[in-house]
Design a protein around this motif. Structure first.
Motif, PDB file in Angstrom:
ATOM      1  N   SER A  85       8.249  -2.364  -2.386  1.00  0.00           N
ATOM      2  CA  SER A  85       7.370  -2.939  -1.367  1.00  0.00           C
ATOM      3  C   SER A  85       8.053  -4.092  -0.637  1.00  0.00           C
ATOM      4  O   SER A  85       7.956  -4.204   0.589  1.00  0.00           O
ATOM      5  CB  SER A  85       6.074  -3.437  -2.004  1.00  0.00           C
ATOM      6  OG  SER A  85       5.384  -2.391  -2.632  1.00  0.00           O
ATOM      7  N   VAL A  86       8.743  -4.945  -1.379  1.00  0.00           N
ATOM      8  CA  VAL A  86       9.446  -6.068  -0.761  1.00  0.00           C
ATOM      9  C   VAL A  86      10.533  -5.539   0.164  1.00  0.00           C
ATOM     10  O   VAL A  86      10.671  -5.992   1.307  1.00  0.00           O
ATOM     11  CB  VAL A  86      10.038  -7.020  -1.819  1.00  0.00           C
ATOM     12  CG1 VAL A  86      10.857  -8.128  -1.158  1.00  0.00           C
ATOM     13  CG2 VAL A  86       8.933  -7.619  -2.685  1.00  0.00           C
ATOM     14  N   ARG A  87      11.303  -4.567  -0.321  1.00  0.00           N
ATOM     15  CA  ARG A  87      12.371  -3.984   0.507  1.00  0.00           C
ATOM     16  C   ARG A  87      11.788  -3.367   1.796  1.00  0.00           C
ATOM     17  O   ARG A  87      12.334  -3.524   2.874  1.00  0.00           O
ATOM     18  CB  ARG A  87      13.135  -2.914  -0.273  1.00  0.00           C
ATOM     19  CG  ARG A  87      14.104  -3.505  -1.241  1.00  0.00           C
ATOM     20  CD  ARG A  87      15.412  -3.806  -0.519  1.00  0.00           C
ATOM     21  NE  ARG A  87      16.111  -4.851  -1.214  1.00  0.00           N
ATOM     22  CZ  ARG A  87      16.618  -5.922  -0.628  1.00  0.00           C
ATOM     23  NH1 ARG A  87      16.497  -6.099   0.657  1.00  0.00           N
ATOM     24  NH2 ARG A  87      17.262  -6.824  -1.302  1.00  0.00           N
ATOM     25  N   LYS A  88      10.674  -2.671   1.687  1.00  0.00           N
ATOM     26  CA  LYS A  88      10.034  -2.062   2.858  1.00  0.00           C
ATOM     27  C   LYS A  88       9.538  -3.159   3.819  1.00  0.00           C
ATOM     28  O   LYS A  88       9.666  -3.024   5.038  1.00  0.00           O
ATOM     29  CB  LYS A  88       8.891  -1.158   2.465  1.00  0.00           C
ATOM     30  CG  LYS A  88       8.284  -0.436   3.650  1.00  0.00           C
ATOM     31  CD  LYS A  88       7.460   0.741   3.236  1.00  0.00           C
ATOM     32  CE  LYS A  88       7.108   1.536   4.477  1.00  0.00           C
ATOM     33  NZ  LYS A  88       7.080   2.941   4.239  1.00  0.00           N
ATOM     34  N   ALA A  89       8.986  -4.237   3.280  1.00  0.00           N
ATOM     35  CA  ALA A  89       8.526  -5.349   4.126  1.00  0.00           C
ATOM     36  C   ALA A  89       9.692  -6.003   4.858  1.00  0.00           C
ATOM     37  O   ALA A  89       9.561  -6.383   6.024  1.00  0.00           O
ATOM     38  CB  ALA A  89       7.786  -6.373   3.279  1.00  0.00           C
ATOM     39  N   ILE A  90      10.832  -6.092   4.188  1.00  0.00           N
ATOM     40  CA  ILE A  90      12.031  -6.639   4.838  1.00  0.00           C
ATOM     41  C   ILE A  90      12.429  -5.756   6.010  1.00  0.00           C
ATOM     42  O   ILE A  90      12.700  -6.251   7.105  1.00  0.00           O
ATOM     43  CB  ILE A  90      13.197  -6.777   3.826  1.00  0.00           C
ATOM     44  CG1 ILE A  90      12.875  -7.850   2.791  1.00  0.00           C
ATOM     45  CG2 ILE A  90      14.508  -7.073   4.535  1.00  0.00           C
ATOM     46  CD1 ILE A  90      13.779  -7.845   1.575  1.00  0.00           C
ATOM     47  N   ASP A  91      12.441  -4.463   5.788  1.00  0.00           N
ATOM     48  CA  ASP A  91      12.821  -3.514   6.847  1.00  0.00           C
ATOM     49  C   ASP A  91      11.823  -3.519   8.001  1.00  0.00           C
ATOM     50  O   ASP A  91      12.187  -3.245   9.143  1.00  0.00           O
ATOM     51  CB  ASP A  91      12.937  -2.095   6.283  1.00  0.00           C
ATOM     52  CG  ASP A  91      14.094  -1.954   5.300  1.00  0.00           C
ATOM     53  OD1 ASP A  91      15.012  -2.811   5.327  1.00  0.00           O
ATOM     54  OD2 ASP A  91      14.075  -0.993   4.509  1.00  0.00           O
ATOM     55  N   ALA A  92      10.553  -3.844   7.725  1.00  0.00           N
ATOM     56  CA  ALA A  92       9.504  -3.822   8.749  1.00  0.00           C
ATOM     57  C   ALA A  92       9.526  -5.057   9.646  1.00  0.00           C
ATOM     58  O   ALA A  92       8.851  -5.068  10.667  1.00  0.00           O
ATOM     59  CB  ALA A  92       8.138  -3.694   8.095  1.00  0.00           C
TER      60      ALA A  92
ATOM     61  N   LEU B   3       0.822  -1.210   0.000  1.00  0.00           N
ATOM     62  CA  LEU B   3       0.000   0.000   0.000  1.00  0.00           C
ATOM     63  C   LEU B   3       0.856   1.260   0.000  1.00  0.00           C
ATOM     64  O   LEU B   3       0.610   2.198  -0.750  1.00  0.00           O
ATOM     65  CB  LEU B   3      -0.927   0.016   1.213  1.00  0.00           C
ATOM     66  CG  LEU B   3      -2.120  -0.915   1.167  1.00  0.00           C
ATOM     67  CD1 LEU B   3      -2.794  -0.983   2.531  1.00  0.00           C
ATOM     68  CD2 LEU B   3      -3.101  -0.470   0.102  1.00  0.00           C
ATOM     69  N   GLU B   4       1.862   1.294   0.856  1.00  0.00           N
ATOM     70  CA  GLU B   4       2.670   2.499   1.033  1.00  0.00           C
ATOM     71  C   GLU B   4       3.653   2.754  -0.109  1.00  0.00           C
ATOM     72  O   GLU B   4       3.998   3.894  -0.377  1.00  0.00           O
ATOM     73  CB  GLU B   4       3.420   2.428   2.367  1.00  0.00           C
ATOM     74  CG  GLU B   4       2.483   2.507   3.559  1.00  0.00           C
ATOM     75  CD  GLU B   4       3.185   2.344   4.891  1.00  0.00           C
ATOM     76  OE1 GLU B   4       4.411   2.054   4.922  1.00  0.00           O
ATOM     77  OE2 GLU B   4       2.497   2.499   5.921  1.00  0.00           O
TER      78      GLU B   4
END
Length: 164
Positions: free
Chosen positions: A156-163, A103-104
């Protein structure tokens, strides 16, 4: 005018027991019906999409016993006794970090491939919580998006990894 075709009773039906998103389910279906059709037409879980129907696009991706599968290639008899997780089972209480990242970061446009992409990312991060760019590309190689150009998906994948 109602154009729906009423389904005829299946005289060759087999009782199928499986768990879908943590809920025990029992359905009577022809053993050669595809899992994607059971999910969408029998259980009315329409988040799992049908696109190519031959296992090439990933829109129908679900987890079966913790492994990513194309539900258009799984026959009912193969799903007997398994545990299935669909997109409806991801983030049931609140959005999953992968969903939030999509989403983000603009990881979707039309949204048709998004359920399968999210399932693929979930499977990838389960196996490898910190994948390289090459491993991300490999993890998503079974999923096709015709809209985004993939840069939003990779963000999005990179952000999910960081989250995590």
């Amino acid at each position: 005018m109602d154009t729906r075709i009423e389904e005829q009773p299946n005289v060759f039906g087999t009782s199928l027991s499986l768990s879908v998103n943590g809920q025990p389910m029992q359905v009577t279906v022809d053993p050669s019906v595809r899992l994607v059709d059971i999910l969408r037409e029998t259980l009315f879980m329409t988040g799992t999409k049908i696109s190519c129907g031959i296992g090439r696009c990933g829109a129908c991706s679900v987890m079966m016993d913790g492994k990513l599968v194309n539900s258009c290639l799984v026959m009912a008899y193969q799903a007997q006794g398994t545990s299935i997780t669909t997109i409806e089972g991801v983030g049931e209480e609140a959005l999953d970090p992968v969903q939030t990242a999509f989403l983000e970061e603009g990881g979707f446009q039309c949204g048709y491939c998004t359920p399968g992409m999210i399932m693929a990312v979930k499977a990838l991060l389960k196996e490898n919580p910190n994948p390289t760019d090459e491993e991300i590309a490999e993890g998503l190689s079974g999923n096709i998006c015709r809209c985004t150009g993939y840069s939003g998906i990779i963000r999005s994948v990179r952000k999910a990894i960081d989250a995590q």
